[in-house]
Design an enzyme around this catalytic site. Structure first.
Site, mmCIF file in Angstrom:
data_model
loop_
_atom_site.group_PDB
_atom_site.id
_atom_site.type_symbol
_atom_site.label_atom_id
_atom_site.label_comp_id
_atom_site.label_asym_id
_atom_site.label_seq_id
_atom_site.Cartn_x
_atom_site.Cartn_y
_atom_site.Cartn_z
ATOM 1 N N LYS A 29 -67.671 57.870 4.478
ATOM 2 C CA LYS A 29 -68.643 58.754 5.071
ATOM 3 C C LYS A 29 -70.178 58.632 4.083
ATOM 4 O O LYS A 29 -70.055 58.131 3.044
ATOM 5 C CB LYS A 29 -68.238 60.130 5.047
ATOM 6 C CG LYS A 29 -66.984 60.299 5.776
ATOM 7 C CD LYS A 29 -66.243 61.724 5.877
ATOM 8 C CE LYS A 29 -64.915 61.859 6.629
ATOM 9 N NZ LYS A 29 -64.459 63.275 6.643
ATOM 10 N N TYR A 69 -64.510 62.059 16.567
ATOM 11 C CA TYR A 69 -64.034 63.517 16.167
ATOM 12 C C TYR A 69 -63.725 64.235 17.802
ATOM 13 O O TYR A 69 -63.858 65.413 17.546
ATOM 14 C CB TYR A 69 -64.822 64.381 15.426
ATOM 15 C CG TYR A 69 -64.813 63.973 13.881
ATOM 16 C CD1 TYR A 69 -63.642 64.146 13.378
ATOM 17 C CD2 TYR A 69 -65.829 63.406 13.361
ATOM 18 C CE1 TYR A 69 -63.379 63.684 12.007
ATOM 19 C CE2 TYR A 69 -65.530 62.858 12.008
ATOM 20 C CZ TYR A 69 -64.461 63.190 11.383
ATOM 21 O OH TYR A 69 -64.194 63.012 9.961
ATOM 22 N N ASN A 175 -66.090 65.571 2.163
ATOM 23 C CA ASN A 175 -65.120 64.795 1.462
ATOM 24 C C ASN A 175 -64.819 63.324 1.204
ATOM 25 O O ASN A 175 -63.722 62.835 1.368
ATOM 26 C CB ASN A 175 -63.680 65.489 2.223
ATOM 27 C CG ASN A 175 -63.714 64.928 3.504
ATOM 28 O OD1 ASN A 175 -64.262 64.281 4.125
ATOM 29 N ND2 ASN A 175 -62.683 65.774 4.239
ATOM 30 N N HIS A 178 -62.751 59.160 5.542
ATOM 31 C CA HIS A 178 -61.831 59.424 6.633
ATOM 32 C C HIS A 178 -60.613 58.595 6.784
ATOM 33 O O HIS A 178 -61.070 57.409 6.330
ATOM 34 C CB HIS A 178 -62.410 59.454 8.091
ATOM 35 C CG HIS A 178 -61.488 59.285 8.999
ATOM 36 N ND1 HIS A 178 -60.999 60.329 9.751
ATOM 37 C CD2 HIS A 178 -61.233 58.152 9.832
ATOM 38 C CE1 HIS A 178 -60.158 59.782 10.686
ATOM 39 N NE2 HIS A 178 -60.048 58.591 10.979
ATOM 40 N N GLU A 189 -58.553 54.966 16.970
ATOM 41 C CA GLU A 189 -59.546 54.854 16.081
ATOM 42 C C GLU A 189 -60.158 53.583 15.942
ATOM 43 O O GLU A 189 -61.301 53.255 15.962
ATOM 44 C CB GLU A 189 -59.530 55.725 14.932
ATOM 45 C CG GLU A 189 -59.418 56.998 15.103
ATOM 46 C CD GLU A 189 -58.790 58.036 13.730
ATOM 47 O OE1 GLU A 189 -58.734 59.098 13.844
ATOM 48 O OE2 GLU A 189 -58.710 57.080 12.794
HETATM 49 P P1 ATP Z 1 -60.489 63.266 8.232
HETATM 50 O O1 ATP Z 1 -60.099 63.263 9.707
HETATM 51 O O2 ATP Z 1 -61.917 63.103 8.022
HETATM 52 O O3 ATP Z 1 -59.815 61.863 7.552
HETATM 53 P P2 ATP Z 1 -58.472 65.086 7.810
HETATM 54 O O4 ATP Z 1 -57.899 64.284 8.384
HETATM 55 O O5 ATP Z 1 -58.087 65.157 6.163
HETATM 56 O O6 ATP Z 1 -60.126 64.526 7.499
HETATM 57 P P3 ATP Z 1 -59.056 66.998 9.780
HETATM 58 O O7 ATP Z 1 -58.402 68.443 9.905
HETATM 59 O O8 ATP Z 1 -58.761 65.863 10.543
HETATM 60 O O9 ATP Z 1 -58.912 66.548 8.244
HETATM 61 O O10 ATP Z 1 -60.723 67.387 9.826
HETATM 62 C C1 ATP Z 1 -61.578 66.684 10.139
HETATM 63 C C2 ATP Z 1 -62.853 66.750 9.126
HETATM 64 O O11 ATP Z 1 -63.214 67.929 9.547
HETATM 65 C C3 ATP Z 1 -62.565 66.860 7.620
HETATM 66 O O12 ATP Z 1 -62.534 65.691 6.883
HETATM 67 C C4 ATP Z 1 -63.636 67.846 7.043
HETATM 68 O O13 ATP Z 1 -64.842 66.897 6.978
HETATM 69 C C5 ATP Z 1 -63.904 68.698 8.413
HETATM 70 N N1 ATP Z 1 -63.355 69.979 8.308
HETATM 71 C C6 ATP Z 1 -62.185 70.300 8.690
HETATM 72 N N2 ATP Z 1 -61.904 71.549 8.284
HETATM 73 C C7 ATP Z 1 -63.095 72.088 8.141
HETATM 74 C C8 ATP Z 1 -63.338 73.311 7.733
HETATM 75 N N3 ATP Z 1 -62.759 74.449 7.770
HETATM 76 N N4 ATP Z 1 -64.925 73.407 7.772
HETATM 77 C C9 ATP Z 1 -65.732 72.584 7.657
HETATM 78 N N5 ATP Z 1 -65.269 71.373 7.992
HETATM 79 C C10 ATP Z 1 -64.120 71.221 8.166
HETATM 80 MG MG MG Z 2 -58.325 63.795 10.574
#
Ligand code: ATP
Ligand code: MG
Length: 200
Positions: A29, A69, A175, A178, A189
């Protein structure tokens, strides 16, 4: 001599099944690119034996970010529930904000924040391949919230942000990376980010 009298052992079974190679989408990212972590992140996947089969630097359009997303109703519900659970477990948000919202609504809000995050600068999109690649990459990446990600994971070693840090600024948790979370999402994806001919 006596050994001739022993019953013959059956030969060990031959296991013919081999784990099928999986493909998974990884995005570094904008914060990962800005902080110069590309080499470090790629090195971790290479060292574990995964194979890089596609890569490109992308200025992400809001449309692509929204589609990335927008993994469907289940994703909105799950993210929304995760947020509510986080606030409940930490004794926060008694009655206001997230507690009163439907999980789906929270999911939609996080989606908007994620679009802003993914379009804030270039993203390195990659496809990695290998047996169990989806699970192995998720293990190396670590849990979603960096403050909870153990040392040794990418999110645990190079980021520290909590949900509270991010939400107090009305934005996504930064974070760094992804990674696809299931064979079904990996397929969707990879098709979203790459043309077939871009994958080696
Ligand atoms: P990613 O899909 O980015 O790999 P992930 O699978 O670990 O991450 P998901 O639950 O799919 O987590 O959430 C997607 C993204 O949304 C996260 O990477 C984070 O940047 C954001 N996100 C998730 N939860 C929150 C929250 N509570 N507040 C803000 N941002 C969040
Ligand atoms: Mg995810």
């Amino acid at each position: 001599m006596a050994s001739n009298l022993l019953p013959k052992k059956p030969p060990p079974p031959t296991i013919k099944m081999k784990p099928a190679a999986e493909q998974t989408l990884v995005l570094i990212k904008p914060d990962g690119i800005e902080r110069g972590l590309v080499g470090e992140i790629i090195g971790r996947f290479e060292k574990v034996g995964l194979q890089l089969i596609a890569a490109k630097l992308v200025n992400v359009s809001p449309d692509l970010a929204y589609r990335h997303y927008d993994a469907g109703e289940e994703w909105f519900q799950n993210v929304g529930k995760k947020v509510q659970q986080f606030y409940r477990e930490h004794g926060l948000d008694k009655g206001e904000a997230f507690a009163k919202m439907e999980p789906r609504e929270i999911g939609k809000l996080v989606q908007k924040w994620n679009v802003d995050y993914l379009t804030a600068g270039p993203v390195l999109a990659m496809v990695w391949r290998g047996p169990h690649a989806i699970g192995i990459v998720r293990k190396i990446v670590g849990p979603t919230y960096p403050d909870q990600a153990p040392p040794g994971t990418i999110r645990g070693d190079f980021a520290h942000e909590s949900v509270l840090d991010a939400n107090s600024q009305q934005r996504s948790v930064h974070n760094l990376i992804h990674a696809s979370d299931s064979p079904a999402s990996a397929k969707l994806e990879i098709e979203l980010w790459f043309h077939r001919k871009e994958i080696i």
